[in-house]
Enzyme design. Sequence first.
Site, PDB file in Angstrom:
ATOM      1  N   ASP A  50      17.734  33.491-175.573  1.00  0.00           N
ATOM      2  CA  ASP A  50      16.876  32.870-174.560  1.00  0.00           C
ATOM      3  C   ASP A  50      15.404  32.921-174.959  1.00  0.00           C
ATOM      4  O   ASP A  50      14.565  32.287-174.309  1.00  0.00           O
ATOM      5  CB  ASP A  50      17.048  33.571-173.208  1.00  0.00           C
ATOM      6  CG  ASP A  50      18.458  33.437-172.667  1.00  0.00           C
ATOM      7  OD1 ASP A  50      18.980  32.309-172.681  1.00  0.00           O
ATOM      8  OD2 ASP A  50      19.034  34.454-172.240  1.00  0.00           O
ATOM      9  N   ASP A 101      18.163  36.440-170.333  1.00  0.00           N
ATOM     10  CA  ASP A 101      18.390  37.878-170.518  1.00  0.00           C
ATOM     11  C   ASP A 101      18.630  38.291-171.961  1.00  0.00           C
ATOM     12  O   ASP A 101      18.738  39.476-172.246  1.00  0.00           O
ATOM     13  CB  ASP A 101      19.609  38.331-169.705  1.00  0.00           C
ATOM     14  CG  ASP A 101      20.924  37.946-170.376  1.00  0.00           C
ATOM     15  OD1 ASP A 101      21.091  36.753-170.713  1.00  0.00           O
ATOM     16  OD2 ASP A 101      21.766  38.831-170.590  1.00  0.00           O
ATOM     17  N   ASP A 144      25.403  33.696-168.545  1.00  0.00           N
ATOM     18  CA  ASP A 144      25.946  35.057-168.659  1.00  0.00           C
ATOM     19  C   ASP A 144      24.842  36.104-168.687  1.00  0.00           C
ATOM     20  O   ASP A 144      23.944  36.051-169.527  1.00  0.00           O
ATOM     21  CB  ASP A 144      26.803  35.191-169.919  1.00  0.00           C
ATOM     22  CG  ASP A 144      28.125  34.460-169.797  1.00  0.00           C
ATOM     23  OD1 ASP A 144      28.738  34.532-168.723  1.00  0.00           O
ATOM     24  OD2 ASP A 144      28.544  33.819-170.778  1.00  0.00           O
ATOM     25  N   ASP A 155      19.686  30.562-168.188  1.00  0.00           N
ATOM     26  CA  ASP A 155      20.889  31.053-168.852  1.00  0.00           C
ATOM     27  C   ASP A 155      21.976  31.359-167.813  1.00  0.00           C
ATOM     28  O   ASP A 155      21.701  31.471-166.613  1.00  0.00           O
ATOM     29  CB  ASP A 155      20.516  32.321-169.631  1.00  0.00           C
ATOM     30  CG  ASP A 155      21.705  33.028-170.232  1.00  0.00           C
ATOM     31  OD1 ASP A 155      22.481  32.368-170.953  1.00  0.00           O
ATOM     32  OD2 ASP A 155      21.875  34.229-169.963  1.00  0.00           O
TER      33      ASP A 155
END
EC number: 3.1.3.18
Length: 226
Positions: free
Chosen positions: A177, A173, A11, A9
Amino acid sequence: MVLKAIVIDIDGTITNPDRSLDLDVAKRFRELNVPVILSTGNPLCYVHAAAKLIGISGIVIAENGGVISTGFDSPSIIADGKEECEKAYELLSQYHDLVKLDDAYRKTEVVLNRDVAVEDLRSTLSENGIDIEIIDTGYAIHIKSTAMNKGTGLLKVAELMGLEPTDYLAIGDSCNDAEMMQVAGFGIAVANADSDAIKAARHITKASFGKGALEAIEYALSNGLL
């Protein structure tokens, strides 16, 4: 278990708290001997720019699995679903004050500013019999098809790369995900991860954000996963 690629991921995972790129983890990506695949809820133009600036593969997963690219100059694989997302948005707009984000660049989903309660949106859809998913990644609210997610995106990318989804180390996070971690061979959540990501992961880092991603890579290397 020796994994053959990383899917990660952006961000909250390879960024700092201010959303700037963590330069240490970006440098580490370039030193690895395995492909690094960015997987994000952001539109394709954003993730391609990020991959190019980092100096890694143009194979990416965008829009939470809705858009797959096999290279910077390759045609994209775009899932169905934008029309049903727009219909859901039109309905929700009758009950809530909504602000769209990046709509000109979105091919498969509708994304909203985080100034409305997600549970209120879900309740409105449920009351009107609309079967569509709404997720809050901590950065934006996504109205998306229930048929696509980062997990289905990873399945497609693995097929295109001639690998199995279990050949990937997944790092993230957020709730979006979780499916990616579940289908990957091994999932790691950074310390700032939400509860969904933590539940899906097999290891949690001590460090947060980009430093957590760097720790995740070193953990995988030191434990013979890469």
